[in-house]
Design a protein around this motif. Structure first.
Motif, short mmCIF file in Angstrom:
data_model
loop_
_atom_site.label_atom_id
_atom_site.label_comp_id
_atom_site.label_asym_id
_atom_site.label_seq_id
_atom_site.Cartn_x
_atom_site.Cartn_y
_atom_site.Cartn_z
N ILE B 70 37.95 43.07 51.63
CA ILE B 70 39.37 42.83 51.33
C ILE B 70 40.08 44.17 51.40
O ILE B 70 39.70 45.12 50.72
CB ILE B 70 39.53 42.20 49.94
N LYS B 71 41.13 44.22 52.22
CA LYS B 71 41.81 45.50 52.46
C LYS B 71 42.95 45.72 51.47
O LYS B 71 43.69 44.79 51.16
CB LYS B 71 42.41 45.52 53.88
N ASP B 72 43.08 46.97 51.01
CA ASP B 72 44.23 47.38 50.19
C ASP B 72 44.44 46.49 48.97
O ASP B 72 45.54 46.02 48.70
CB ASP B 72 45.53 47.37 51.02
N LEU B 73 43.37 46.27 48.25
CA LEU B 73 43.50 45.45 47.04
C LEU B 73 43.86 46.35 45.87
O LEU B 73 43.14 47.28 45.56
CB LEU B 73 42.15 44.77 46.78
N PRO B 74 44.99 46.10 45.20
CA PRO B 74 45.32 46.93 44.03
C PRO B 74 44.44 46.54 42.84
O PRO B 74 44.02 45.40 42.72
CB PRO B 74 46.79 46.63 43.75
N LEU B 75 44.20 47.49 41.96
CA LEU B 75 43.28 47.22 40.83
C LEU B 75 43.85 46.21 39.85
O LEU B 75 43.12 45.61 39.08
CB LEU B 75 42.94 48.51 40.10
N THR B 76 45.19 46.05 39.87
CA THR B 76 45.78 45.07 38.95
C THR B 76 45.27 43.66 39.26
O THR B 76 45.24 42.80 38.40
CB THR B 76 47.31 45.08 39.04
N GLU B 77 44.85 43.43 40.51
CA GLU B 77 44.32 42.12 40.86
C GLU B 77 42.97 41.86 40.20
O GLU B 77 42.59 40.73 39.95
CB GLU B 77 44.13 42.03 42.39
N LEU B 78 42.25 42.95 39.92
CA LEU B 78 40.93 42.77 39.33
C LEU B 78 41.02 42.37 37.86
O LEU B 78 40.04 41.92 37.28
CB LEU B 78 40.12 44.06 39.44
N ILE B 79 42.18 42.59 37.23
CA ILE B 79 42.30 42.16 35.84
C ILE B 79 43.16 40.92 35.73
O ILE B 79 43.56 40.53 34.64
CB ILE B 79 42.85 43.29 34.93
N LEU B 96 32.51 46.48 45.41
CA LEU B 96 32.37 47.94 45.54
C LEU B 96 33.46 48.43 46.48
O LEU B 96 33.73 47.79 47.50
CB LEU B 96 30.98 48.27 46.11
N SER B 97 34.09 49.54 46.13
CA SER B 97 35.16 50.02 47.01
C SER B 97 34.54 50.62 48.27
O SER B 97 33.51 51.28 48.24
CB SER B 97 36.03 51.04 46.29
N HIS B 98 35.21 50.34 49.38
CA HIS B 98 34.68 50.61 50.71
C HIS B 98 35.28 51.90 51.25
O HIS B 98 36.45 52.17 51.05
CB HIS B 98 35.06 49.41 51.60
N ASN B 99 34.46 52.72 51.92
CA ASN B 99 34.96 53.95 52.53
C ASN B 99 35.55 54.93 51.53
O ASN B 99 36.48 55.66 51.85
CB ASN B 99 36.04 53.64 53.59
N THR B 100 35.05 54.92 50.31
CA THR B 100 35.48 55.92 49.34
C THR B 100 34.25 56.75 48.99
O THR B 100 33.22 56.21 48.62
CB THR B 100 36.01 55.27 48.06
N THR B 173 49.49 54.27 38.00
CA THR B 173 48.80 55.07 39.00
C THR B 173 48.77 54.41 40.36
O THR B 173 48.49 55.05 41.37
CB THR B 173 47.35 55.32 38.56
N GLU B 174 49.07 53.09 40.41
CA GLU B 174 49.10 52.35 41.68
C GLU B 174 47.83 52.55 42.48
O GLU B 174 47.85 52.91 43.65
CB GLU B 174 50.31 52.79 42.53
N LEU B 175 46.71 52.32 41.82
CA LEU B 175 45.42 52.51 42.50
C LEU B 175 45.11 51.30 43.36
O LEU B 175 45.30 50.17 42.92
CB LEU B 175 44.30 52.66 41.47
N LYS B 176 44.64 51.54 44.57
CA LYS B 176 44.19 50.43 45.41
C LYS B 176 43.12 50.94 46.35
O LYS B 176 43.00 52.13 46.60
CB LYS B 176 45.35 49.80 46.17
N ALA B 177 42.30 49.99 46.83
CA ALA B 177 41.21 50.36 47.73
C ALA B 177 40.78 49.14 48.51
O ALA B 177 41.12 48.01 48.18
CB ALA B 177 40.03 50.90 46.93
N SER B 202 47.30 36.74 49.97
CA SER B 202 48.06 37.97 49.80
C SER B 202 47.47 39.18 50.50
O SER B 202 48.16 40.15 50.76
CB SER B 202 48.21 38.30 48.31
N TYR B 203 46.17 39.16 50.76
CA TYR B 203 45.54 40.38 51.29
C TYR B 203 44.73 40.04 52.52
O TYR B 203 44.26 38.92 52.70
CB TYR B 203 44.64 41.03 50.24
N ARG B 204 44.52 41.04 53.34
CA ARG B 204 43.75 40.84 54.57
C ARG B 204 42.28 40.78 54.23
O ARG B 204 41.73 41.71 53.64
CB ARG B 204 44.00 42.04 55.51
N CYS B 205 41.64 39.68 54.58
CA CYS B 205 40.22 39.52 54.29
C CYS B 205 39.43 39.42 55.58
O CYS B 205 39.87 38.79 56.53
CB CYS B 205 39.98 38.25 53.47
N ASP B 206 38.27 40.02 55.56
CA ASP B 206 37.37 39.96 56.72
C ASP B 206 36.05 39.39 56.26
O ASP B 206 35.51 39.83 55.25
CB ASP B 206 37.10 41.38 57.22
N ARG B 207 35.52 38.49 57.02
CA ARG B 207 34.21 37.96 56.67
C ARG B 207 33.19 38.66 57.55
O ARG B 207 33.33 38.70 58.76
CB ARG B 207 34.20 36.47 56.93
#
Lengths: 227, 367
Positions: B70-79, B96-100, B173-177, B202-207
């Motif tokens: 899932i691309k560019d998911l803000p952390l507020t979605e996780l809560i 797990l955050s990707h490419n970090t 902080t507007e964190l997203k990953a 809302s977000y771009r998802c890849d399977r």
């Protein structure tokens, strides 16, 4: 009157019966300078008088006709309290009845007016000039938010500044809580008239009165903005 | 004034723990080891003496096991309340955050235990406002901090102070990953479809599916190992566990160990004593693998050995973790220094005993 009499006596010439018998008494007119007389007098009358001690002789002449009287020292009465007394008398403490946010909202409005006049805000005002003026501004009554802090517990605190001391802001939050936030290692943000100012607490640790007269060197070379 | 450059020439302090035990032993920790290694990047099964994988193992590998990015998911979605109720609390959610990179960027992970782990930089930590601990590595220079948010707590609901504070921190902080996501619902009936539909709007998802690869070896020299002896033998009858592990690594990398030591390209040779085997098969799966899949492969290999489906004396299952994962096993912190390896190998013998090798890098806690 007695002093005058004494003076007269001091400076009067020798009485007649003595001045006539000068040769008999062995009195001679002084034919050498006064200093030399004193030295030779001392040489004759002090045992083991060393020549080096001559240098230690103080050449101060006591004027006997004007006696020096020491004035008694009057202690100056201090009109201010010292910090221990201040703390005991709780001069600067805010009592619980006064810790209500609604009481200070008019103060905040007053501050907004003040800051508008002080900074002479126009839509086209130069931001660097505003910065310089802002450094000298008084922040009592400003609505401030802690946006960054080395201690995460302080982050997010919002309130009106009631007191500013050397190291600390005393802020009242909307929940009627009086919070004491240290200035060090924190970044505060003040909002007014569509502008937001960020105050780096590390450089602000001084009394507000002193800050108004202090010249901040711009650009800041040594201090960093890292907390 | 001359500048002196201090070069640290000491070798990286990687750690390798070798233990041997039996699968039937009650105190055996093999299950815990497999299930607590949450984020698996690559799984490799090496079976000597077989031309192809035995049937049960083959079946497990063939089962489709897709994961989502899932691309560019803000952390507020996780809560998000719905997210927590429907996915975190029901089943096992691995994110797990990707490419970090763990040493440079902020890394976020959701463990199946319901904990959200944030390994953040000092600047982010100071702005986030959530209390956390400084990283256990490089303690003198506090550059990274680890913040843990328990999503499964009853009090973690909108309206409560803790929840609102976490939410405000994420918004400030507007964190997203980008996130790698895998959800195993409780009970085998459900599929992972609902989690995709939750984010798809809302977000771009890849399977993505796991990348599978099969390698076949012929005429391979195998070191002789004794299942009950890890250390050197007096007469040179078997190889040590370390020698065997090194040889396995060489085979996985595709290095030809059959050559004599004086070969030009590689001086590595198979440790003595060794035996020649006609064939060997190596099957690997790369992607985002859940521990359940690893467990299934392990059980399949064991059952194949019991049913005599594969004639080999032993099988080796290697599982690699992510170099940029914030945790290695359970809640142990993981970092990247010279390398970010956190892997384990199970050497499975026919008599239901095993050797477990756990290898971690410098910035890691010894397992």
């Amino acid at each position: 009157m007695e002093g005058d009499q004494n003076q007269d006596l001091l400076y009067q010439p020798l009485p007649q019966h003595i001045s006539e018998e000068k040769e008999k008494l062995g009195l001679k007119e002084l034919d050498c300078p006064k200093d030399k007389f004193v030295e030779s007098f001392l040489e004759r009358h002090i045992q083991n008088f060393k020549p080096s001690e001559k240098k230690d002789l103080k050449k101060s002449y006591l004027l006997l006709d004007l006696p020096y009287r020491q004035k008694p020292t009057v202690a100056k009465k201090k009109t201010t309290l010292n910090s221990r007394e201040k703390r005991e008398k709780k001069v600067y403490d805010i009592p619980p009845e006064h810790q209500k946010y609604s009481l200070y909202v008019p103060l905040h409005k007053l501050w907004l007016q003040y800051i508008k006049d002080h900074l002479q805000l126009t839509p086209t005002s130069n931001l660097t000039l505003l910065q310089k003026k802002m450094l000298k501004a008084d922040v009592h009554g400003a609505l401030v938010t802690v946006c960054k802090s080395r201690c995460p517990a302080y982050v997010g605190l919002t309130g009106i500044i009631l007191q500013e001391t050397k190291n600390v802001f005393k802020i009242i939050t909307k929940d009627d809580k009086l919070k004491t936030v240290p200035k060090a290692n924190s970044v505060f943000s003040v909002e007014f008239e569509g502008l937001r100012a960020k105050i780096y607490g590390n450089h602000f640790c001084m009394r507000s009165a002193r800050r108004a007269s202090k010249k901040f060197k711009m650009p800041m070379k040594n201090p960093t903005i890292d907390l | 004034m001359s500048l002196t450059l201090k070069v640290d020439l000491s070798p990286p302090r990687s750690k390798l723990v070798i233990e041997k035990s039996s699968f039937d032993d009650e105190k055996s920790r093999h299950r815990k080891n497999v299930e607590e290694h949450y984020f698996n990047h690559k799984m490799e099964l090496f079976i000597p003496g077989c031309a192809e994988l035995p049937p049960s193992a083959q079946a497990v590998f063939d089962m489709s096991d897709d994961f989502y990015i899932i691309k560019d998911l803000p952390l507020t979605e996780l809560i998000n309340k719905d997210f927590i109720e429907n996915f975190v609390k029901k089943g096992s959610l691995y994110m797990l955050s990707h490419n970090t990179h763990i040493d440079k960027h902020n890394v976020y992970a959701v463990l199946p235990t319901g904990k959200l782990i944030l390994s953040v930089h000092k600047d982010t930590y100071e702005e986030l406002g959530l209390v956390g601990q400084p990283s256990q590595f490089n303690r003198k220079v506090k550059r990274k901090f680890v913040v843990e948010v328990d999503l499964t707590q009853d009090i973690f609901v909108p309206g409560k102070k803790n929840y609102e504070r976490v939410k405000k921190g994420f918004q400030r902080t507007e964190l997203k990953a980008d996130f790698l996501l895998s959800w195993k619902p409780r009970g085998t009936r459900q599929s992972a479809g609902p989690v995709l539909s939750h984010f798809e709007d809302s977000y771009r998802c890849d399977r993505r599916s796991q990348v599978q690869q099969t390698n076949k070896h012929t005429e391979l020299l195998l070191p002789v190992v004794n299942s009950s002896e890890l250390e050197e033998s007096d007469d040179g009858e078997w190889c040590t566990a370390r020698e065997w592990y090194e040889w396995l690594g060489a085979v996985s990398c595709g290095i030809n160990c059959n050559e004599a030591p004086e070969h030009y390209i590689s001086r590595y040779s198979c440790p003595k004593p060794n035996k020649l085997t006609a064939t060997a098969v190596r099957r690997s799966m790369t992607g985002f693998i859940a521990p359940g899949r690893v467990w299934a492969v392990l059980e399949a290999v064991r059952s194949d050995m019991r049913d005599n489906q594969c004639p080999s004396p032993w099988a080796a299952l290697t599982v690699h973790g992510f170099a940029d994962s914030p945790v290695s096993w359970a809640r142990r912190e993981h970092g990247f220094h010279h390398g970010g390896e956190n892997l384990y190998t199970l050497l499975i013998f026919r008599d239901s005993t095993y050797w477990l090798f756990q290898a971690v890098g410098t910035n890691d806690i010894c397992p």
